[in-house]
Motif scaffolding. Structure first.
Motif, PDB file in Angstrom:
ATOM      1  N   GLU A 185       0.831  -1.209   0.000  1.00 18.31           N
ATOM      2  CA  GLU A 185       0.000   0.000   0.000  1.00 18.31           C
ATOM      3  C   GLU A 185       0.870   1.265   0.000  1.00 18.31           C
ATOM      4  O   GLU A 185       0.602   2.219  -0.733  1.00 18.31           O
ATOM      5  CB  GLU A 185      -0.949   0.010   1.199  1.00 18.31           C
ATOM      6  N   ALA A 186       1.921   1.267   0.813  1.00 20.90           N
ATOM      7  CA  ALA A 186       2.818   2.427   0.859  1.00 20.90           C
ATOM      8  C   ALA A 186       3.499   2.637  -0.493  1.00 20.90           C
ATOM      9  O   ALA A 186       3.644   3.777  -0.953  1.00 20.90           O
ATOM     10  CB  ALA A 186       3.862   2.243   1.958  1.00 20.90           C
ATOM     11  N   LEU A 187       3.888   1.564  -1.123  1.00 22.14           N
ATOM     12  CA  LEU A 187       4.540   1.668  -2.430  1.00 22.14           C
ATOM     13  C   LEU A 187       3.585   2.276  -3.458  1.00 22.14           C
ATOM     14  O   LEU A 187       3.959   3.181  -4.214  1.00 22.14           O
ATOM     15  CB  LEU A 187       5.037   0.292  -2.879  1.00 22.14           C
ATOM     16  N   ARG A 188       2.354   1.835  -3.448  1.00 21.16           N
ATOM     17  CA  ARG A 188       1.361   2.403  -4.382  1.00 21.16           C
ATOM     18  C   ARG A 188       1.117   3.885  -4.080  1.00 21.16           C
ATOM     19  O   ARG A 188       1.106   4.722  -4.984  1.00 21.16           O
ATOM     20  CB  ARG A 188       0.052   1.632  -4.287  1.00 21.16           C
ATOM     21  N   THR A 189       0.920   4.208  -2.809  1.00 22.19           N
ATOM     22  CA  THR A 189       0.634   5.589  -2.406  1.00 22.19           C
ATOM     23  C   THR A 189       1.818   6.505  -2.686  1.00 22.19           C
ATOM     24  O   THR A 189       1.654   7.591  -3.254  1.00 22.19           O
ATOM     25  CB  THR A 189       0.282   5.636  -0.906  1.00 22.19           C
ATOM     26  N   ARG A 190       2.992   6.072  -2.279  1.00 21.63           N
ATOM     27  CA  ARG A 190       4.176   6.930  -2.383  1.00 21.63           C
ATOM     28  C   ARG A 190       4.636   7.129  -3.825  1.00 21.63           C
ATOM     29  O   ARG A 190       5.267   8.141  -4.145  1.00 21.63           O
ATOM     30  CB  ARG A 190       5.294   6.397  -1.488  1.00 21.63           C
ATOM     31  N   THR A 191       4.304   6.218  -4.708  1.00 15.79           N
ATOM     32  CA  THR A 191       4.642   6.408  -6.122  1.00 15.79           C
ATOM     33  C   THR A 191       3.923   7.631  -6.671  1.00 15.79           C
ATOM     34  O   THR A 191       4.474   8.370  -7.488  1.00 15.79           O
ATOM     35  CB  THR A 191       4.292   5.151  -6.951  1.00 15.79           C
ATOM     36  N   GLY A 192       2.717   7.893  -6.185  1.00  9.98           N
ATOM     37  CA  GLY A 192       1.928   9.018  -6.675  1.00  9.98           C
ATOM     38  C   GLY A 192       2.339  10.378  -6.137  1.00  9.98           C
ATOM     39  O   GLY A 192       1.865  11.401  -6.615  1.00  9.98           O
ATOM     40  N   ARG A 193       3.215  10.411  -5.163  1.00  5.76           N
ATOM     41  CA  ARG A 193       3.631  11.694  -4.571  1.00  5.76           C
ATOM     42  C   ARG A 193       4.633  12.418  -5.460  1.00  5.76           C
ATOM     43  O   ARG A 193       5.278  11.828  -6.318  1.00  5.76           O
ATOM     44  CB  ARG A 193       4.303  11.444  -3.224  1.00  5.76           C
ATOM     45  N   ASP A 194       4.823  13.701  -5.175  1.00  6.61           N
ATOM     46  CA  ASP A 194       5.880  14.440  -5.866  1.00  6.61           C
ATOM     47  C   ASP A 194       7.229  13.993  -5.299  1.00  6.61           C
ATOM     48  O   ASP A 194       7.328  13.524  -4.165  1.00  6.61           O
ATOM     49  CB  ASP A 194       5.674  15.958  -5.740  1.00  6.61           C
ATOM     50  N   THR A 195       8.260  14.134  -6.085  1.00  5.94           N
ATOM     51  CA  THR A 195       9.570  13.595  -5.720  1.00  5.94           C
ATOM     52  C   THR A 195      10.168  14.268  -4.495  1.00  5.94           C
ATOM     53  O   THR A 195      10.811  13.597  -3.679  1.00  5.94           O
ATOM     54  CB  THR A 195      10.526  13.650  -6.927  1.00  5.94           C
ATOM     55  N   ASP A 196       9.983  15.553  -4.301  1.00  4.00           N
ATOM     56  CA  ASP A 196      10.542  16.200  -3.106  1.00  4.00           C
ATOM     57  C   ASP A 196       9.910  15.653  -1.829  1.00  4.00           C
ATOM     58  O   ASP A 196      10.606  15.397  -0.840  1.00  4.00           O
ATOM     59  CB  ASP A 196      10.377  17.720  -3.176  1.00  4.00           C
ATOM     60  N   THR A 197       8.599  15.439  -1.844  1.00  2.56           N
ATOM     61  CA  THR A 197       7.916  14.840  -0.692  1.00  2.56           C
ATOM     62  C   THR A 197       8.437  13.434  -0.468  1.00  2.56           C
ATOM     63  O   THR A 197       8.693  13.010   0.666  1.00  2.56           O
ATOM     64  CB  THR A 197       6.396  14.827  -0.915  1.00  2.56           C
ATOM     65  N   GLU A 198       8.605  12.710  -1.549  1.00  2.00           N
ATOM     66  CA  GLU A 198       9.067  11.324  -1.450  1.00  2.00           C
ATOM     67  C   GLU A 198      10.521  11.232  -1.011  1.00  2.00           C
ATOM     68  O   GLU A 198      10.897  10.315  -0.283  1.00  2.00           O
ATOM     69  CB  GLU A 198       8.845  10.605  -2.779  1.00  2.00           C
ATOM     70  N   LEU A 199      11.328  12.186  -1.404  1.00  2.00           N
ATOM     71  CA  LEU A 199      12.716  12.238  -0.947  1.00  2.00           C
ATOM     72  C   LEU A 199      12.748  12.348   0.577  1.00  2.00           C
ATOM     73  O   LEU A 199      13.483  11.612   1.251  1.00  2.00           O
ATOM     74  CB  LEU A 199      13.438  13.420  -1.606  1.00  2.00           C
ATOM     75  N   ASP A 200      11.927  13.232   1.116  1.00  2.00           N
ATOM     76  CA  ASP A 200      11.837  13.367   2.574  1.00  2.00           C
ATOM     77  C   ASP A 200      11.326  12.085   3.227  1.00  2.00           C
ATOM     78  O   ASP A 200      11.827  11.665   4.271  1.00  2.00           O
ATOM     79  CB  ASP A 200      10.926  14.534   2.958  1.00  2.00           C
ATOM     80  N   ALA A 201      10.334  11.451   2.614  1.00  2.00           N
ATOM     81  CA  ALA A 201       9.777  10.211   3.169  1.00  2.00           C
ATOM     82  C   ALA A 201      10.817   9.090   3.159  1.00  2.00           C
ATOM     83  O   ALA A 201      10.912   8.315   4.121  1.00  2.00           O
ATOM     84  CB  ALA A 201       8.540   9.789   2.382  1.00  2.00           C
ATOM     85  N   ALA A 202      11.586   8.995   2.105  1.00  2.00           N
ATOM     86  CA  ALA A 202      12.619   7.956   2.015  1.00  2.00           C
ATOM     87  C   ALA A 202      13.695   8.170   3.080  1.00  2.00           C
ATOM     88  O   ALA A 202      14.128   7.212   3.733  1.00  2.00           O
ATOM     89  CB  ALA A 202      13.234   7.949   0.615  1.00  2.00           C
ATOM     90  N   ILE A 203      14.100   9.417   3.302  1.00  2.00           N
ATOM     91  CA  ILE A 203      15.096   9.712   4.342  1.00  2.00           C
ATOM     92  C   ILE A 203      14.512   9.389   5.718  1.00  2.00           C
ATOM     93  O   ILE A 203      15.212   8.857   6.591  1.00  2.00           O
ATOM     94  CB  ILE A 203      15.570  11.177   4.259  1.00  2.00           C
ATOM     95  N   GLU A 204      13.241   9.669   5.927  1.00  2.00           N
ATOM     96  CA  GLU A 204      12.604   9.334   7.201  1.00  2.00           C
ATOM     97  C   GLU A 204      12.584   7.817   7.421  1.00  2.00           C
ATOM     98  O   GLU A 204      12.828   7.346   8.529  1.00  2.00           O
ATOM     99  CB  GLU A 204      11.190   9.910   7.274  1.00  2.00           C
ATOM    100  N   GLN A 205      12.313   7.060   6.373  1.00  2.00           N
ATOM    101  CA  GLN A 205      12.352   5.598   6.490  1.00  2.00           C
ATOM    102  C   GLN A 205      13.765   5.108   6.794  1.00  2.00           C
ATOM    103  O   GLN A 205      13.963   4.204   7.611  1.00  2.00           O
ATOM    104  CB  GLN A 205      11.818   4.935   5.214  1.00  2.00           C
ATOM    105  N   ILE A 206      14.755   5.731   6.175  1.00  2.00           N
ATOM    106  CA  ILE A 206      16.151   5.378   6.471  1.00  2.00           C
ATOM    107  C   ILE A 206      16.474   5.711   7.918  1.00  2.00           C
ATOM    108  O   ILE A 206      17.209   4.979   8.586  1.00  2.00           O
ATOM    109  CB  ILE A 206      17.111   6.074   5.480  1.00  2.00           C
ATOM    110  N   SER A 207      15.918   6.788   8.432  1.00  2.00           N
ATOM    111  CA  SER A 207      16.115   7.134   9.834  1.00  2.00           C
ATOM    112  C   SER A 207      15.604   6.008  10.739  1.00  2.00           C
ATOM    113  O   SER A 207      16.271   5.615  11.707  1.00  2.00           O
ATOM    114  CB  SER A 207      15.414   8.459  10.157  1.00  2.00           C
ATOM    115  N   ILE A 208      14.442   5.468  10.427  1.00  2.00           N
ATOM    116  CA  ILE A 208      13.883   4.360  11.218  1.00  2.00           C
ATOM    117  C   ILE A 208      14.776   3.127  11.098  1.00  2.00           C
ATOM    118  O   ILE A 208      15.123   2.486  12.098  1.00  2.00           O
ATOM    119  CB  ILE A 208      12.446   4.049  10.755  1.00  2.00           C
ATOM    120  N   ILE A 209      15.165   2.797   9.886  1.00  2.00           N
ATOM    121  CA  ILE A 209      15.994   1.615   9.629  1.00  2.00           C
ATOM    122  C   ILE A 209      17.331   1.721  10.363  1.00  2.00           C
ATOM    123  O   ILE A 209      17.765   0.779  11.033  1.00  2.00           O
ATOM    124  CB  ILE A 209      16.225   1.449   8.110  1.00  2.00           C
TER     125      ILE A 209
END
Length: 176
Positions: free
Chosen positions: A141-165
């Protein structure tokens, strides 16, 4: 503390604070996927008062870089159940973290590969999510949702996920 650290040595925060730059990077350079430069830059901020302080410093190094460097950094990460997983060439950290994706059905694997390709084509870097903190359905679900976002928003989301990891990785590496 021994002169050479093995990957199985349990380190304490006190140990980390006493390491010279070379040993610090040897111990923590793999926390951020193929990016020992993060540990190299964080070393100068010692001593760290807590694992959280160490982690905030390390993720702060990443966040302080240019957009281009952050995108290049994200490109160092493996695709979920992608070529690296199939070839067995992921880092030990990523292999352990993606273990739950080894049991995908053929249809799920094909869907994941298609969604990964769509995501990467749109954003220019692989989809990143803290697999250990999500169910299989949440990941899709996250993959489907996040694909539709703009890249700057997604860049921040990816860094946040890396923070968790990476916080999880530090917790496993350092004895409390």
């Amino acid at each position: 503390m021994s002169a050479v650290l093995s990957s199985h040595d349990a380190l304490t925060l006190a140990d980390i604070n006493q390491l010279d730059r070379v040993r610090f990077v040897a111990a923590l350079g793999g926390v951020f996927e193929h990016s020992p430069w993060v540990a190299t830059q964080a070393w100068a901020e010692r001593p760290f008062a807590s694992i959280d302080h160490l982690h905030r410093t390390m993720i702060g190094v990443v966040r302080a870089t240019s957009r281009e460097v952050r995108i290049d950094f994200l490109r160092m990460h493996p695709e979920l159940a992608g070529k690296e997983a199939q070839a067995g060439t992921m880092t030990d950290h990523s292999t352990a973290e993606q273990a739950g994706l080894n049991a995908l059905t053929r249809d799920e694997l094909q869907t994941l590969r298609r969604l990964n390709a769509e995501y990467a084509a749109k954003h220019g870097f692989p989809f990143i999510i803290a697999v250990l903190k999500n169910t299989r359905s949440q990941i899709f679900e996250a993959l489907r949702t996040r694909t539709g976002r703009d890249t700057d928003t997604e860049l921040d989301a990816a860094i946040e996920q890396i923070s968790i990891i990476t916080r999880l990785r530090l917790g496993r590496l350092l004895a409390h």
